[in-house]
Motif scaffolding. Structure first.
Motif, PDB file in Angstrom:
ATOM      1  N   TYR A  17       0.965  -1.309   0.114  1.00  0.00           N
ATOM      2  CA  TYR A  17      -0.120   0.049   0.014  1.00  0.00           C
ATOM      3  C   TYR A  17       0.993   1.170  -0.081  1.00  0.00           C
ATOM      4  O   TYR A  17       1.594   1.392   0.952  1.00  0.00           O
ATOM      5  CB  TYR A  17      -1.105  -0.004   1.082  1.00  0.00           C
ATOM      6  N   LYS A  29      -8.740   6.939   0.750  1.00  0.00           N
ATOM      7  CA  LYS A  29      -7.788   6.106  -0.019  1.00  0.00           C
ATOM      8  C   LYS A  29      -8.213   4.480   0.284  1.00  0.00           C
ATOM      9  O   LYS A  29      -7.341   3.933  -0.078  1.00  0.00           O
ATOM     10  CB  LYS A  29      -6.381   6.637   0.380  1.00  0.00           C
ATOM     11  N   PRO A  80      -7.629   2.966   3.326  1.00  0.00           N
ATOM     12  CA  PRO A  80      -6.658   2.067   4.021  1.00  0.00           C
ATOM     13  C   PRO A  80      -7.463   0.975   4.889  1.00  0.00           C
ATOM     14  O   PRO A  80      -6.799  -0.226   5.266  1.00  0.00           O
ATOM     15  CB  PRO A  80      -5.760   2.979   4.957  1.00  0.00           C
ATOM     16  N   MET A 128      -7.911  -1.978   2.929  1.00  0.00           N
ATOM     17  CA  MET A 128      -6.601  -2.958   2.955  1.00  0.00           C
ATOM     18  C   MET A 128      -6.408  -3.732   4.023  1.00  0.00           C
ATOM     19  O   MET A 128      -6.295  -4.796   3.937  1.00  0.00           O
ATOM     20  CB  MET A 128      -5.669  -1.719   2.567  1.00  0.00           C
ATOM     21  N   VAL A 174       3.229  -0.484   4.302  1.00  0.00           N
ATOM     22  CA  VAL A 174       2.307   0.645   3.944  1.00  0.00           C
ATOM     23  C   VAL A 174       3.410   1.859   4.083  1.00  0.00           C
ATOM     24  O   VAL A 174       3.943   2.184   5.137  1.00  0.00           O
ATOM     25  CB  VAL A 174       1.204   0.918   5.365  1.00  0.00           C
ATOM     26  N   MET A 197      -1.767  -2.355  -3.796  1.00  0.00           N
ATOM     27  CA  MET A 197      -3.285  -2.376  -3.410  1.00  0.00           C
ATOM     28  C   MET A 197      -3.362  -0.844  -3.614  1.00  0.00           C
ATOM     29  O   MET A 197      -2.913  -0.176  -3.125  1.00  0.00           O
ATOM     30  CB  MET A 197      -3.627  -2.834  -2.112  1.00  0.00           C
ATOM     31  N   VAL A 198      -4.733  -0.564  -4.381  1.00  0.00           N
ATOM     32  CA  VAL A 198      -5.014   0.903  -4.580  1.00  0.00           C
ATOM     33  C   VAL A 198      -6.672   0.785  -4.283  1.00  0.00           C
ATOM     34  O   VAL A 198      -7.375   0.837  -5.214  1.00  0.00           O
ATOM     35  CB  VAL A 198      -4.826   1.664  -5.768  1.00  0.00           C
ATOM     36  N   SER A 200      -9.171   2.602  -3.287  1.00  0.00           N
ATOM     37  CA  SER A 200      -9.637   4.074  -3.076  1.00  0.00           C
ATOM     38  C   SER A 200     -11.101   3.943  -3.142  1.00  0.00           C
ATOM     39  O   SER A 200     -11.597   3.613  -4.127  1.00  0.00           O
ATOM     40  CB  SER A 200      -8.833   5.197  -3.953  1.00  0.00           C
ATOM     41  N   TYR A 218     -11.344  -8.064  -2.198  1.00  0.00           N
ATOM     42  CA  TYR A 218      -9.939  -7.659  -2.288  1.00  0.00           C
ATOM     43  C   TYR A 218      -9.254  -8.980  -1.861  1.00  0.00           C
ATOM     44  O   TYR A 218      -8.229  -9.437  -2.351  1.00  0.00           O
ATOM     45  CB  TYR A 218      -9.511  -6.481  -1.503  1.00  0.00           C
TER      46      TYR A 218
END
Length: 438
Positions: free
Chosen positions: A218, A226, A228, A231, A253, A301-302, A304, A352
């Motif tokens: 990340y 975003k 997180p 994630m 991260v 990983m994005v 958002s 994800y």
């Protein structure tokens, strides 16, 4: 070019600095290679810098006095637009056009364009109405004052540059932008810095990571928009479904908190879900080191909730790393779904986690995606973006000189200030600029 709230020199991934800062510096450098002289203006936050700083041949940076010589939260910036504009209009140099970035700079750009009687080109980068439609639970919505300000800039600019078709659509449908004054120019990637290099093993050795680890990365600001939290939940779900991966999973991260507030709930959430042991936090790093992190990762990983474009996705692909990203904003343009990465519709951590497990269990398929990603990224250079931007500049200057193609709002505003006396004296300037902003 104008950037009121953040300097092009600020480290991306810290405070309010991100893709826009990269965009301004890289686009300016590529424009300069095409023979365009670019002056960048930002607010002085107390930096001990010369009046003009050279960023390269044909590119200069100027810090203007506007408000206190100290960092300020973005929420306090609207009050500094007029002081910033006054300082800008004192500059003796005159320009062919003004290109503003973000809505605060767009407000200053409206004033500068009127004062100098030149066209205004504006790039929004993010839009309040889009952000508010994709807020995380408990996140603070953008205020009505910003939405009004964005409408003013959209209505005043002679040309709007959108990063993607999705952003152009939002400008038209949510802000009433004129399609004839809206151009799509995809951002680029620095292909001299973001390259595959010597590969994953060498990058991991340099960073002290085990060669056989599974490393989903990340990279970006730690703020709710975003994702997180998505994630963290995805990693927790991955390790719940495949506990055997815990011993070899490391999730770097790389990024800082957004704005002046705390880091947010991501780290507390990681503790609650029992995945703190696999997360590793690293501060934002310069581009060359960030490229090493990209090369070391199995996947970026994005997640958002909203993304104007997603430059990190393009940078990672240029380094040979596939991307797992949200199918929002410009990310479907930056990532070729199924070829250079995977796009997830919605913010479901389970989805994800499913793809994270796929990347962990199919490293060869991920490597094939990474090779395809390099070719995809190479088609999107800053040189290509600059050439397209220069076409927009030439088009708006041609329309300005011919008359009929001019934006009516911009033409009316400039004619209102044709009398130079309106810009004489501080009180006169203040009242005129305040009237314009209203």
């Amino acid at each position: 070019m104008l950037s009121v709230h953040t300097s092009p020199l600020h480290q991306p991934g810290t405070g309010d600095a991100g893709g826009m800062n990269v965009y301004m510096v890289q686009l300016s450098r590529a424009l300069a290679e095409l023979g365009v002289e670019v002056d960048l203006f930002t607010r002085c936050r107390g930096e001990a810098r010369p009046r003009w700083a050279d960023l390269g041949p044909g590119i200069r940076l100027r810090h203007l006095e506007a408000g206190p010589r100290a960092p300020l939260p973005k929420e306090d910036m609207p009050a500094l637009v007029v002081p910033f504009s006054l300082a800008l209009l004192k500059e003796e140099r005159r320009y062919d056009l003004v290109h503003s970035h973000y809505w605060l700079s767009g407000q200053a750009g409206r004033i500068a364009a009127v004062g100098w009687r030149v066209p205004l080109v504006h790039t929004a980068h993010t839009l309040a109405r889009v952000k508010n439609a994709a807020l995380a639970d408990g996140d603070t919505p953008e205020p009505p004052s910003r939405i009004r300000g964005e409408h003013q800039v959209v209505g005043s600019a002679d040309r709007l540059i959108a990063n993607s078709g999705d952003e152009a659509r939002a400008l038209r449908e949510l802000y009433g932008a004129d399609a004839g004054r809206t151009e799509i120019v995809r951002p680029g990637v620095d292909l001299r810095t973001f390259v595959p290099g010597r590969g994953r093993a060498a990058a991991r050795a340099a960073l002290g990571l085990p060669v056989d680890a599974f490393v989903p990365l990340y990279a970006g600001r730690i703020q709710p928009l975003k994702g997180p939290d998505v994630m963290v939940r995805a990693v927790a779900e991955l390790l719940r479904e495949a506990p055997e991966l815990r011993r070899r999973t490391i999730v770097p991260v790389v990024g800082g908190n957004s704005g002046a507030g705390p880091r947010g709930d991501a780290w507390e959430l990681a503790r609650e879900l029992g995945v703190s042991d696999v997360l590793r936090h690293f501060p934002p790093v310069p581009p060359a080191e960030l490229a090493r992190w990209y090369r070391a990762a199995d996947v970026l990983m994005v997640p958002s909730r909203s993304e104007s474009f997603g430059l990190v996705a393009l940078e990672a692909q240029a380094c040979g790393t596939p991307v797992l990203a949200s199918a929002v904003g410009g990310l479907p343009t930056a990532v070729r779904d199924g070829l250079t990465g995977m796009l997830v519709h919605g913010n479901d951590p389970v989805e994800y986690a499913r793809w994270l497990r796929w990347f962990a269990e199919h490293p060869q398929a991920g490597a094939v995606m990474g090779r395809a990603a390099v070719g995809h990224a190479r088609s999107m250079s800053w040189q290509t973006a600059a050439a397209r931007t220069l076409d927009v500049y030439r088009d708006v200057l041609c329309a300005e000189r011919s008359g009929p193609g001019m934006n009516e709002a911009g033409a009316t505003a400039r004619s209102c200030l044709a009398d130079a006396s309106l810009l004489e004296g501080r009180e006169g300037r203040n009242s005129t600029l305040a009237a314009l902003l209203s």
